[in-house]
Structure formats: structure tokens, C-alpha cells
Design a protein around this motif. Sequence first.
Motif, short mmCIF file in Angstrom:
data_model
loop_
_atom_site.label_atom_id
_atom_site.label_comp_id
_atom_site.label_asym_id
_atom_site.label_seq_id
_atom_site.Cartn_x
_atom_site.Cartn_y
_atom_site.Cartn_z
N GLU A 489 4.58 2.26 -2.68
CA GLU A 489 5.09 3.11 -1.81
C GLU A 489 6.46 3.99 -2.29
OE1 GLU A 489 4.01 6.06 1.29
OE2 GLU A 489 2.76 4.67 0.12
N CYS A 490 7.18 3.76 -2.42
CA CYS A 490 8.51 4.24 -3.09
C CYS A 490 8.52 4.60 -4.33
CB CYS A 490 9.54 2.46 -3.02
SG CYS A 490 10.67 2.24 -1.02
N SER A 491 7.56 3.58 -4.70
CA SER A 491 6.98 4.65 -6.30
C SER A 491 6.23 5.54 -6.16
CB SER A 491 6.44 3.64 -7.64
OG SER A 491 6.10 3.75 -8.57
N ARG A 492 5.73 5.52 -5.39
CA ARG A 492 4.78 6.89 -4.83
C ARG A 492 5.08 8.08 -4.59
NH1 ARG A 492 1.66 9.17 -1.06
NH2 ARG A 492 2.58 7.53 0.46
N ASN A 493 6.38 8.10 -4.08
CA ASN A 493 7.49 8.74 -3.39
C ASN A 493 8.79 9.32 -4.39
OD1 ASN A 493 5.89 9.61 -0.87
ND2 ASN A 493 6.07 7.47 -0.31
N LYS A 494 8.97 8.20 -5.06
CA LYS A 494 9.45 9.14 -6.31
C LYS A 494 11.48 8.20 -5.40
CE LYS A 494 7.43 12.79 -8.54
NZ LYS A 494 7.45 13.35 -9.35
N ARG A 495 11.14 7.15 -5.08
CA ARG A 495 12.48 6.62 -4.72
C ARG A 495 13.02 5.82 -5.21
NH1 ARG A 495 9.40 6.89 1.23
NH2 ARG A 495 8.88 5.06 1.10
N LYS A 496 14.11 5.91 -5.59
CA LYS A 496 15.14 4.99 -6.21
C LYS A 496 16.31 3.98 -5.48
CE LYS A 496 12.77 6.20 -9.61
NZ LYS A 496 12.36 5.55 -10.52
N THR A 497 17.20 3.21 -6.26
CA THR A 497 18.10 2.64 -5.78
C THR A 497 19.23 3.93 -5.93
OG1 THR A 497 18.21 1.54 -7.09
CG2 THR A 497 17.11 0.25 -5.78
N VAL A 498 20.06 3.38 -5.55
CA VAL A 498 21.72 3.96 -5.59
C VAL A 498 21.53 3.71 -6.73
CG1 VAL A 498 24.27 3.61 -4.63
CG2 VAL A 498 22.57 3.46 -3.26
N SER A 499 21.78 2.60 -7.60
CA SER A 499 22.06 3.00 -8.92
C SER A 499 20.26 3.68 -10.08
CB SER A 499 22.41 1.33 -9.83
OG SER A 499 20.86 0.83 -8.72
N GLY A 500 20.23 4.01 -9.23
CA GLY A 500 18.87 4.49 -9.67
C GLY A 500 17.79 3.80 -10.82
N ARG A 501 17.65 2.83 -9.99
CA ARG A 501 16.58 1.78 -10.66
C ARG A 501 15.26 1.96 -8.91
NH1 ARG A 501 18.79 -3.90 -12.06
NH2 ARG A 501 16.42 -3.60 -13.43
N SER A 502 14.07 2.41 -10.34
CA SER A 502 12.78 1.29 -8.47
C SER A 502 13.60 0.34 -8.07
CB SER A 502 11.30 0.41 -9.50
OG SER A 502 11.34 2.09 -10.75
N VAL A 503 12.53 1.02 -6.53
CA VAL A 503 13.20 -0.39 -5.34
C VAL A 503 11.88 -0.96 -5.48
CG1 VAL A 503 12.40 -0.25 -3.33
CG2 VAL A 503 13.68 2.05 -4.02
N GLU A 504 12.61 -1.88 -5.26
CA GLU A 504 11.56 -4.10 -5.69
C GLU A 504 11.25 -4.62 -4.47
OE1 GLU A 504 13.21 -6.37 -8.59
OE2 GLU A 504 12.47 -5.13 -10.08
N THR A 505 10.42 -5.15 -3.90
CA THR A 505 9.77 -5.49 -2.82
C THR A 505 9.41 -6.98 -3.29
OG1 THR A 505 9.21 -5.69 -0.77
CG2 THR A 505 7.94 -5.08 -2.11
N SER A 506 10.06 -7.93 -1.94
CA SER A 506 9.49 -9.49 -1.67
C SER A 506 8.56 -10.24 -1.33
CB SER A 506 10.79 -10.60 -1.70
OG SER A 506 11.71 -10.80 -2.43
N PHE A 507 7.76 -8.46 -0.69
CA PHE A 507 6.22 -8.61 0.22
C PHE A 507 5.65 -8.17 -0.41
CE2 PHE A 507 10.46 -9.33 2.34
CZ PHE A 507 10.31 -10.31 3.24
N LYS A 508 3.91 -8.17 0.19
CA LYS A 508 2.88 -7.90 -0.25
C LYS A 508 1.73 -8.01 0.59
CE LYS A 508 0.61 -11.30 -2.40
NZ LYS A 508 -0.09 -11.61 -3.64
N CYS A 509 0.21 -6.03 0.58
CA CYS A 509 -0.04 -6.87 1.40
C CYS A 509 -1.52 -7.89 0.70
CB CYS A 509 -1.34 -5.38 2.04
SG CYS A 509 -2.41 -5.48 2.79
N GLU A 510 -2.12 -8.75 2.31
CA GLU A 510 -2.46 -9.49 1.70
C GLU A 510 -3.80 -9.48 1.17
OE1 GLU A 510 -3.75 -13.96 2.93
OE2 GLU A 510 -3.02 -13.08 4.47
N PHE A 511 -4.53 -8.94 2.07
CA PHE A 511 -6.23 -7.86 1.65
C PHE A 511 -5.90 -6.98 0.40
CE2 PHE A 511 -8.68 -5.00 1.71
CZ PHE A 511 -10.07 -5.44 1.85
N CYS A 512 -5.13 -5.51 -0.02
CA CYS A 512 -4.04 -5.09 -0.89
C CYS A 512 -4.06 -5.64 -1.98
CB CYS A 512 -4.07 -3.87 -0.04
SG CYS A 512 -4.02 -2.58 1.21
N GLU A 513 -3.39 -6.57 -2.12
CA GLU A 513 -2.72 -6.85 -3.05
C GLU A 513 -1.65 -6.06 -4.04
OE1 GLU A 513 -2.94 -9.87 -4.63
OE2 GLU A 513 -3.95 -10.84 -3.42
N VAL A 514 -0.98 -5.21 -3.17
CA VAL A 514 -0.37 -4.02 -3.72
C VAL A 514 1.18 -4.35 -2.31
CG1 VAL A 514 0.63 -1.88 -3.20
CG2 VAL A 514 -1.65 -2.88 -3.08
#
Length: 530
Positions: A489-514
Motif C-alpha cells: 500500500e505504501c508503494s502504491r501511494n508512493k510513500r517513502k521513509t525520511v531517507s527516501g527509501r521504500s517503506v518496509e514492513t514485518s507483517f503481511k495478510c495471511e490470505f492475500c500474501e501481501v
Amino acid sequence: MESESDENVFDGIWPEELTSPSGSKAEGHQEGDWTTTVNDIHVPSFTESIGPNHQLPNTASPLDYFSLLWPDTVFDTIAEETNRYAMQCQEKAGKMDSFWIPTDAHEIKAFLAINIMMGIKQLPRISLYWSQDTALRCPWVSSAMSRDRFWKINQYLHLRDNTGALDKSDPNHDPLYKVRALMEVVRCHFGQCHRPNRDLSVDEGMVAYKGRLYFKQYAPAKPTKWGLKVWMLCEAETGYCLNFNIYTGRRRVTSQNSVGYDVVMDLCRPYFHRNHHIYFDRFFTYPVLMEHLEKSGTKACATTHLNRKGLPAEAKKIKLKKQGDVRFFQKGSLLLTIWKDKRQVALLSTNQNSKMIGCSGTLKPQAVIEYNKYMGGVDISDQMRSYYPVGRPSKKWWRCVLWYLMNITIVNAWLIFKRSPHDPPLPSRYDHLNFRTTLVKMLRGDYSAGASRKGRLASSSETRYQAAFCNPSVHNIVKVEGRKKVCRECSRNKRKTVSGRSVETSFKCEFCEVPLCRVSCFRDYHQSLP
């Protein structure tokens, strides 16, 4: 042209062993029976009815003609086997594919229609049909099915249950098991729906394939040099394919005859005793074959090698020096014609006389003129297939055969369509391309999955997908195994971290595998689902 050694034997449906009048197996001609004294050969008249053989009304559509040769039950079978194969793959992997939703015949029709359209509008990469670049994007394809759904069906596409295949060591093993059922269905309908003219031709066609396969062939003189060899019987004038068989190499049970003999007898058997004339090249030609075709009520004309068993010894030594020189040898209804053009050519026939006919300011033997006129039926069929190839190259050989069968079916349907009466009459410029385009639109019908956002499936109908995607109980947030992943979702909305890198996460939807951020992104993503 010799494309196989004479020791090879055809792997296909084998005719009964022909016997001589004494009951023994067929022997070659005795060389001493030939003479240089030639007489006229009686050629029976061809009185069979010809043309399309169907009961469709004059208002029938291109899809109706296609369905004559490719019944709707085929789509049901492909959908059933695709779903079965998807389940087998998931069982083998030990986990469910959360992106896979069972398909049906309606969706399979749309999927195959897209593959046909890709031959009409050809782009260098499949993904470009869904490109955001309007110069490349194909709205018809992208509105028919989402990219991810197309790839998912392509991943599990199947024609027959693998569990029924016999091991290669089994004497009854069928190398064409995966496509055999489909081959037999379309081949049967090819012969039933069209009554051919007198003149037919037998030759080899090629199904392009460069992967690993033990019965892959190399034909250096063909436009398609590597692939699966297909023996074809076609109507000489139109190129309509009446019968075909795929060559799979040396047969385990050896034949008493050459491969050329077995191919011609097998393909032409449904048309025996109808006074047809068969044309083929020197790879197939043997005096014993011509004799047995004659006994089966079928005339033939073909080029030949002068070293074939059964031809006169004197003919083997002839070296004509002057262009236009000709020599004839005859044995009963067999006529051997040796003629010097730019090079020396030899023809063996049972339907020609020793006439010389003026053509382009020169005299040519009747056999040469007739052979040049009627030998090209298979080439015409191959040419029409090459204009609009169906599907894309694959590492799986049976998929290439599937695309070949679909393409040759479309060509045959077009040939029947244009020779049938229509009300209102067809426009004068209605051609093969118009037929294909109309057929593709009708195959797709009202199916429309829309263009989904990258990374998730689009729905073909709310009732089909709503229960799976919008049921809150199936969407659970779980921890990602291993390293963090970029939030969808962050990638789709072009959200970045303060340093300009892609937002990473340690979680996912179990059903969607996203991969999704734990709170807001998880909620926003699922609220946007159809």
C-alpha cells in the motif's frame, strides 16, 4: 527433400498390412517389368460431392463455424483439467495458492481469445498488453482480464490429468498423452465438416519448439527449423487440413514398410476408393506405395529418387544433358518421367500420361505441370497459420501443440466459412483477418474482469470473488518470515521513509500474501478490494 532416414518409422495410427494377391506381404516391383513403350493411362472421373458439410444457417457467425471444429465441450474440459492441475500443484507444495481461484469455461474462452488476439496485435513482451504506456497498451486485452489473473491461468493451464499417463518404459506409453484427446476431437471434426476436391497433397509441417524433447526434429529447409514435425493431408487448392499426425520418432514395434509409406497410407485411408489424386514429395515415394494406392482406388503423383527399390535399372544410369530432354518408363499404370530442367528431376505417377505441354514458352511433361500445381496444399495451410500465430513460445511442448491445434482450427473454420452461403452476403473485402477479429470478440463475449492494480486479482463478477475477498474473517495480519518486505500500500501511494527509501514492513495478510504495514495500510488495502 529427404527429411528423415528411410529406417525411421511413423508413430501414429497404423493401417493393416497390405498383402499381394497371393496373400504374402507386399513386395517391390521387379525391375524387368518396366518398358520404354508408353501407353495412355486410364484415369477414372472424380464424381464425389465437394465443399462444406454442415447444417449451419446462412446467418451463422464465425464462432458457429469455429464451434463446428472445436466443440464447446473442449473449453469445459480445459477448465476442469486446469482446476485439477492447480489443486495437484498445491497439494504437492503442501500449501494453498491464495491467489488462485478456480476457473470455468467462460473464463477459459476469454483466456484463449486473448492468446489469439496476441497474434493479431503482436507486442515483444506479454506484460506490454497491460502497460501504462498508452502507445503500447492494448485496451481490449487489459479490459478483458487483469494481468495477474492471465498469468495465474497461464501457470495452471492444462489439458489432461497427469495421473493417467503411463511410464515411458510401459509398452503402451503414448508420447502425446497430454494432447491426444484434443487432437482426436479436432481431427475427427476436420474430416467430417468438409468434403475435399479431387486433388490432395501430403507434406510435413512444423510446430516451432526449441526446448528439450526427444522427438524434436530439425528441418533445415523449412522456415521453422526446430520443432515438432506434423504430417499433414491438405486440400491442394485451398490448404484445408483434412488429417494430420505428429511424428514422435522411431516406433517400438518396427514396420515392414518405410516411414513414407506408412504416413501416406495412414493419412489417406479415409479417402480411399473415391478417385482422389494425392501429391507428395520424394521422401514418401516408393513404387510399392503407388501400387497400393492404385489398388485402394486412389491415384498419385510424386517426385522420386531413381535409386528406389522397384524402379528400372536403366533409369538409374540416365544422365540427361540438354535442357528439355525427357525419358519415360512405364509399368502398367505406373509412369516414370525423367526430365531435364535446370537439373534432372524424376516423377512417378499413376494419374498422368506421357504428354508434353507448352508452359511459359517451353514444353514440360504433364506430370511436372500437375505436380507443381497441386503439391502446395500444406504450404498454403502453413502460410495462413503464420500470418497470425496463436499464443506465445513455451518451454512446455504440449502448449505449442495446443496453439498449433487452435490456429489450424481457425484456418479451417475460415476456409469453410468463406465457401458457405451467407445472408446477407459477405462484404467484398471480408478476409481472414476480419474473420479472426470477429471470432476473438465472440469468444470473449461479455467477459470482462477489468484492469486491476498491480499485485492483486481483478474480479470477473462480484458474486464470484466478493465472498473470498470481502469476508473479514479470512484476512489476518501475520508476521513475515525472514527479512522485511516493501509494503504494497505504501508503494502504491508512493510513500517513502525520511531517507527516501521504500517503506518496509514485518507483517503481511495471511490470505492475500501481501506485505502491509500493521494498522492503516492493512485496513486501507482491504477496503479497496472489489
